[in-house]
Motif scaffolding. Sequence first.
Motif, PDB file in Angstrom:
ATOM      1  N   SER A   1       0.829  -1.218   0.000  1.00  0.00           N
ATOM      2  CA  SER A   1       0.000   0.000   0.000  1.00  0.00           C
ATOM      3  C   SER A   1       0.860   1.263   0.000  1.00  0.00           C
ATOM      4  N   LEU A   2       2.067   1.175   0.549  1.00  0.00           N
ATOM      5  CA  LEU A   2       2.956   2.342   0.568  1.00  0.00           C
ATOM      6  C   LEU A   2       3.491   2.686  -0.821  1.00  0.00           C
ATOM      7  N   LEU A   3       3.368   1.774  -1.761  1.00  0.00           N
ATOM      8  CA  LEU A   3       3.799   2.062  -3.129  1.00  0.00           C
ATOM      9  C   LEU A   3       2.929   3.134  -3.783  1.00  0.00           C
ATOM     10  N   ASP A   4       1.747   3.378  -3.218  1.00  0.00           N
ATOM     11  CA  ASP A   4       0.849   4.411  -3.743  1.00  0.00           C
ATOM     12  C   ASP A   4       1.213   5.813  -3.239  1.00  0.00           C
ATOM     13  N   GLU A   5       2.132   5.897  -2.289  1.00  0.00           N
ATOM     14  CA  GLU A   5       2.513   7.205  -1.725  1.00  0.00           C
ATOM     15  C   GLU A   5       3.203   8.058  -2.781  1.00  0.00           C
ATOM     16  N   GLU A   6       3.056   9.349  -2.648  1.00  0.00           N
ATOM     17  CA  GLU A   6       3.669  10.293  -3.580  1.00  0.00           C
ATOM     18  C   GLU A   6       5.162  10.499  -3.297  1.00  0.00           C
ATOM     19  N   ASP A   7       5.553  10.351  -2.035  1.00  0.00           N
ATOM     20  CA  ASP A   7       6.930  10.628  -1.638  1.00  0.00           C
ATOM     21  C   ASP A   7       7.883   9.609  -2.262  1.00  0.00           C
ATOM     22  N   PHE A   8       8.908  10.108  -2.943  1.00  0.00           N
ATOM     23  CA  PHE A   8       9.870   9.247  -3.617  1.00  0.00           C
ATOM     24  C   PHE A   8      10.563   8.300  -2.647  1.00  0.00           C
ATOM     25  N   TYR A   9      11.029   8.815  -1.498  1.00  0.00           N
ATOM     26  CA  TYR A   9      11.800   8.006  -0.564  1.00  0.00           C
ATOM     27  C   TYR A   9      10.954   6.910   0.081  1.00  0.00           C
ATOM     28  N   VAL A  10       9.705   7.196   0.335  1.00  0.00           N
ATOM     29  CA  VAL A  10       8.816   6.165   0.884  1.00  0.00           C
ATOM     30  C   VAL A  10       8.708   5.013  -0.115  1.00  0.00           C
ATOM     31  N   ARG A  11       8.496   5.340  -1.371  1.00  0.00           N
ATOM     32  CA  ARG A  11       8.406   4.282  -2.393  1.00  0.00           C
ATOM     33  C   ARG A  11       9.752   3.583  -2.578  1.00  0.00           C
ATOM     34  N   TYR A  12      10.843   4.344  -2.545  1.00  0.00           N
ATOM     35  CA  TYR A  12      12.177   3.786  -2.727  1.00  0.00           C
ATOM     36  C   TYR A  12      12.509   2.762  -1.632  1.00  0.00           C
ATOM     37  N   TYR A  13      12.328   3.160  -0.370  1.00  0.00           N
ATOM     38  CA  TYR A  13      12.623   2.244   0.740  1.00  0.00           C
ATOM     39  C   TYR A  13      11.668   1.053   0.733  1.00  0.00           C
ATOM     40  N   THR A  14      10.440   1.283   0.346  1.00  0.00           N
ATOM     41  CA  THR A  14       9.485   0.178   0.259  1.00  0.00           C
ATOM     42  C   THR A  14       9.929  -0.829  -0.791  1.00  0.00           C
ATOM     43  N   LEU A  15      10.361  -0.345  -1.944  1.00  0.00           N
ATOM     44  CA  LEU A  15      10.861  -1.254  -2.982  1.00  0.00           C
ATOM     45  C   LEU A  15      12.112  -1.994  -2.525  1.00  0.00           C
ATOM     46  N   GLN A  16      12.976  -1.327  -1.789  1.00  0.00           N
ATOM     47  CA  GLN A  16      14.160  -2.002  -1.266  1.00  0.00           C
ATOM     48  C   GLN A  16      13.766  -3.118  -0.295  1.00  0.00           C
ATOM     49  N   LEU A  17      12.794  -2.846   0.563  1.00  0.00           N
ATOM     50  CA  LEU A  17      12.319  -3.869   1.494  1.00  0.00           C
ATOM     51  C   LEU A  17      11.718  -5.056   0.746  1.00  0.00           C
ATOM     52  N   LEU A  18      10.907  -4.767  -0.259  1.00  0.00           N
ATOM     53  CA  LEU A  18      10.311  -5.854  -1.043  1.00  0.00           C
ATOM     54  C   LEU A  18      11.384  -6.658  -1.778  1.00  0.00           C
ATOM     55  N   THR A  19      12.436  -5.993  -2.218  1.00  0.00           N
ATOM     56  CA  THR A  19      13.542  -6.686  -2.894  1.00  0.00           C
ATOM     57  C   THR A  19      14.258  -7.628  -1.925  1.00  0.00           C
ATOM     58  N   VAL A  20      14.491  -7.165  -0.700  1.00  0.00           N
ATOM     59  CA  VAL A  20      15.122  -8.025   0.308  1.00  0.00           C
ATOM     60  C   VAL A  20      14.233  -9.229   0.595  1.00  0.00           C
ATOM     61  N   LEU A  21      12.936  -8.995   0.720  1.00  0.00           N
ATOM     62  CA  LEU A  21      12.008 -10.101   0.969  1.00  0.00           C
ATOM     63  C   LEU A  21      11.971 -11.060  -0.218  1.00  0.00           C
ATOM     64  N   LEU A  22      12.045 -10.521  -1.409  1.00  0.00           N
ATOM     65  CA  LEU A  22      12.065 -11.361  -2.610  1.00  0.00           C
ATOM     66  C   LEU A  22      13.308 -12.233  -2.642  1.00  0.00           C
ATOM     67  N   THR A  23      14.426 -11.690  -2.217  1.00  0.00           N
ATOM     68  CA  THR A  23      15.681 -12.442  -2.180  1.00  0.00           C
ATOM     69  C   THR A  23      15.623 -13.572  -1.160  1.00  0.00           C
ATOM     70  N   ASN A  24      15.030 -13.309  -0.006  1.00  0.00           N
ATOM     71  CA  ASN A  24      15.025 -14.288   1.085  1.00  0.00           C
ATOM     72  C   ASN A  24      13.842 -15.251   1.072  1.00  0.00           C
ATOM     73  N   SER A  25      12.701 -14.812   0.619  1.00  0.00           N
ATOM     74  CA  SER A  25      11.493 -15.643   0.664  1.00  0.00           C
ATOM     75  C   SER A  25      10.642 -15.420  -0.581  1.00  0.00           C
ATOM     76  N   PRO A  26      11.137 -15.805  -1.753  1.00  0.00           N
ATOM     77  CA  PRO A  26      10.415 -15.476  -2.990  1.00  0.00           C
ATOM     78  C   PRO A  26       9.003 -16.089  -3.076  1.00  0.00           C
ATOM     79  N   SER A  27       8.864 -17.342  -2.693  1.00  0.00           N
ATOM     80  CA  SER A  27       7.546 -17.968  -2.850  1.00  0.00           C
ATOM     81  C   SER A  27       6.534 -17.379  -1.865  1.00  0.00           C
ATOM     82  N   ARG A  28       6.973 -17.097  -0.647  1.00  0.00           N
ATOM     83  CA  ARG A  28       6.058 -16.520   0.339  1.00  0.00           C
ATOM     84  C   ARG A  28       5.630 -15.117  -0.089  1.00  0.00           C
TER      85      ARG A  28
END
Length: 196
Positions: free
Chosen positions: A142-169
């Motif tokens: 849901s934070l990907l809908d935010e207008e703030d660049f840094y909020v979206r940037y850090y959110t994408l970084q978090l999702l990338t870390v989760l994708l690396t560690n737990s892709p199927s989940r």
Amino acid sequence: MIVEVLIIEMDLVSGYKGVVGLVFGNENSSSNEDSYVERLLDRINNGTKAEDRRTALTELQSVVSESNAAQLAFGAMGFPVLSSVLKEDHDDLEMVRGALETLLGALTPLNHTKGLKNEVHPATLNADLLSREGDSISLLLSLLDEEDFYVRYYTLQLLTVLLTNSPSRLQEVILATPRGITRLMDMLMDREVCHG
């Protein structure tokens, strides 16, 4: 004379314990970091002054990004507190950014730690803990809908870390989350428009 010998022996023992603690890890140091992380989380969660909460969040971000023991302590207690910051303080961009940066710090392995190859790192455990919480991943999406660049940037970084560690989940949660795929596609389209 006996007192002087006892003092010298105590200094040697405390020096030895200090060296042993540095080499093998000191349980007291770990429990000190646990209680420090717990106090910071309490200040963030129950603080009445916004500035005190921000200061505690900044301190937590710093300690989590520098210490395995703090990362481990954070994983046991921190996700619910920072999730509530992301939900309840969504209008306070500084708090949201700080919470996202702290989460990222808790999920990022520390390079200066050299342990056994089969040793599990706190950052990996934290990523696993966060990926098991479907509500947290839905909140991140849901934070990907935010207008703030840094909020979206850090959110994408978090999702990338989760994708690396737990892709199927992560995939399961994204597919089960309403508009999960749409939000990710919108982010890709934003990038294409900006760089296209």
